[in-house]
Design an enzyme around this catalytic site. Structure first.
Site, mmCIF file in Angstrom:
data_model
loop_
_atom_site.group_PDB
_atom_site.id
_atom_site.type_symbol
_atom_site.label_atom_id
_atom_site.label_comp_id
_atom_site.label_asym_id
_atom_site.label_seq_id
_atom_site.Cartn_x
_atom_site.Cartn_y
_atom_site.Cartn_z
ATOM 1 N N HIS A 14 -36.999 12.395 57.405
ATOM 2 C CA HIS A 14 -37.588 11.489 56.408
ATOM 3 C C HIS A 14 -38.591 10.591 57.135
ATOM 4 O O HIS A 14 -38.355 10.172 58.277
ATOM 5 C CB HIS A 14 -36.498 10.629 55.735
ATOM 6 C CG HIS A 14 -35.839 11.317 54.585
ATOM 7 N ND1 HIS A 14 -34.568 11.007 54.152
ATOM 8 C CD2 HIS A 14 -36.287 12.308 53.750
ATOM 9 C CE1 HIS A 14 -34.255 11.773 53.101
ATOM 10 N NE2 HIS A 14 -35.276 12.575 52.855
ATOM 11 N N ASP A 34 -39.448 7.521 57.114
ATOM 12 C CA ASP A 34 -39.095 6.208 57.682
ATOM 13 C C ASP A 34 -38.338 6.333 59.008
ATOM 14 O O ASP A 34 -37.985 5.320 59.613
ATOM 15 C CB ASP A 34 -38.315 5.357 56.658
ATOM 16 C CG ASP A 34 -37.047 6.021 56.160
ATOM 17 O OD1 ASP A 34 -37.026 7.258 56.040
ATOM 18 O OD2 ASP A 34 -36.065 5.297 55.881
ATOM 19 N N HIS A 35 -38.110 7.574 59.458
ATOM 20 C CA HIS A 35 -37.434 7.777 60.751
ATOM 21 C C HIS A 35 -38.296 8.524 61.758
ATOM 22 O O HIS A 35 -37.911 8.641 62.921
ATOM 23 C CB HIS A 35 -36.108 8.514 60.533
ATOM 24 C CG HIS A 35 -35.158 7.720 59.704
ATOM 25 N ND1 HIS A 35 -34.086 7.038 60.242
ATOM 26 C CD2 HIS A 35 -35.163 7.442 58.366
ATOM 27 C CE1 HIS A 35 -33.462 6.381 59.269
ATOM 28 N NE2 HIS A 35 -34.091 6.613 58.132
ATOM 29 N N ASP A 94 -29.345 8.099 58.354
ATOM 30 C CA ASP A 94 -28.870 7.702 57.040
ATOM 31 C C ASP A 94 -27.717 8.615 56.631
ATOM 32 O O ASP A 94 -27.731 9.787 56.947
ATOM 33 C CB ASP A 94 -29.973 7.864 56.009
ATOM 34 C CG ASP A 94 -31.259 7.103 56.359
ATOM 35 O OD1 ASP A 94 -31.296 6.383 57.357
ATOM 36 O OD2 ASP A 94 -32.251 7.273 55.624
ATOM 37 N N HIS A 134 -31.022 -0.750 57.943
ATOM 38 C CA HIS A 134 -31.613 0.168 56.972
ATOM 39 C C HIS A 134 -31.516 -0.446 55.574
ATOM 40 O O HIS A 134 -31.089 0.182 54.607
ATOM 41 C CB HIS A 134 -30.930 1.544 57.027
ATOM 42 C CG HIS A 134 -31.729 2.655 56.392
ATOM 43 N ND1 HIS A 134 -31.609 2.988 55.066
ATOM 44 C CD2 HIS A 134 -32.672 3.480 56.886
ATOM 45 C CE1 HIS A 134 -32.427 3.987 54.791
ATOM 46 N NE2 HIS A 134 -33.087 4.303 55.885
HETATM 47 ZN ZN LIG Z 1 -34.106 6.142 56.042
HETATM 48 ZN ZN LIG Z 2 -33.315 9.334 55.009
#
Ligand SMILES: [Zn+2]
Ligand SMILES: [Zn+2]
Length: 304
Positions: free
Chosen positions: A66, A68-69, A213, A271
């Site tokens: 993803h 955001d990572h 996550d 997060h």
């Molecule tokens: Zn995330």
């Molecule tokens: Zn994620």
């Protein structure tokens, strides 16, 4: 003196950068060698803001693909090259990470000044990543919307401690001390001194587990059990349990439950959903349910 083992948070928000918070990124310092975990957008700016010595980063671990990572990776890896890095860098991530990096560098015709070793893992199983004698890393499966893995960073005991009293009593030589510390008996002409008599086990080895996550998942417990410090995502507070389940994230109460079942008394949460402009509410609601609760903050270093 125990070796340095600490975590600096560079990004603690979910999804998008808001409220002066950035997407996921952490730096682990073990014995003066740095390891990056996740690399959200803006990581290279955070590195310079918090004066991280990027040349000491030897490995980067990505939990899942993803944005955001991992969207901070292309910029960061290119900047290393502009800084004339020559030291090899290992990049560990789920299947697909090689295609992601290769495609970006191919279309922008970028060439790196250093060797980038990309290693892909099956996120459905636990993998052990060979590091060095005193330090090891294991991955474990996490349940999220795409293939995702968590990481456990372990200090390994490589030598026993010597009992100073016994050095005097047996007049141990430097070589004999070295032998005993390796767990071998000291053999003299006249007698053998068992290593157990002159040594003792150092303190319990430390470990740091990283879970971001993931949906609330009891299957994580055996992998993170008794970690000295746990990072667990808490995207939401407990009034949004239904949303956490739907989007495959965890609430504060669920993360506290995972820590308790794993016999962990020190946890960092992060997060955070962008809906929380002030994250101190996580401390207020969680602090009575665990010995030490840190609400993750960027630029802060936490001891493992
Ligand atoms: Zn995330
Ligand atoms: Zn994620």
């Amino acid at each position: 003196m125990p070796k340095t083992f600490e975590v600096t948070i560079l990004g603690v928000n979910s999804a998008i950068p808001v409220h002066k918070r950035h997407p996921s990124c952490q730096i682990i310092n073990f014995d003066n060698e740095l390891f990056m975990v996740d690399c959200g957008e803006g990581t290279q700016i955070q590195i310079s803001r918090y004066k991280i010595k990027s040349n000491k980063i030897s490995h980067i671990f990505i939990s899942h693909l993803h944005g955001d990572h991992c969207y901070g990776l292309p910029g960061l890896l290119s900047s290393f090259s502009l800084g004339r890095r020559t030291k090899k860098l290992s990049l560990h991530g789920p299947k697909g990470i090689k295609k992601f990096i290769d495609t970006i560098f191919e279309v922008s015709q970028a060439h790196l000044s250093y060797t980038l070793d990309i290693i892909e893992y099956d996120t459905e199983i636990s993998n052990s990543i060979p590091m060095k004698d005193s330090f090891s890393v294991t991955t474990f499966p996490m349940k999220h919307r795409i293939p995702t893995m968590g990481f456990r960073f372990n200090e390994n005991i490589v030598s026993l401690n010597i009992n100073a009293e016994k050095i005097k009593e047996h007049l141990l030589t430097v070589d004999e001390i070295k032998t005993a510390k390796k767990g071998k008996n000291i053999v003299r002409k006249e007698k053998t001194i068992p290593f157990e008599e002159v040594t003792f086990l150092p303190e319990k080895p430390r470990s740091y587990s990283y879970c971001s996550d993931t949906v609330y998942d009891l299957e994580l417990v055996p992998f993170i059990k008794e970690s000295s410090l746990l990072y667990h995502e808490t995207t939401y507070l407990d009034d949004l349990t239904h949303l956490a389940k739907e989007r495959m994230h965890t609430t504060l109460g669920q993360a506290l439950d995972i820590a308790k079942r794993s016999n962990i008394d020190k946890m960092i949460v992060g997060h955070f959903s962008s809906r929380y402009s002030d994250t101190s509410i996580f401390l207020k609601e969680g602090k009575d349910h665990i010995q030490t609760l840190y609400v993750g903050e960027e630029g802060i270093t936490y001891t493992v």
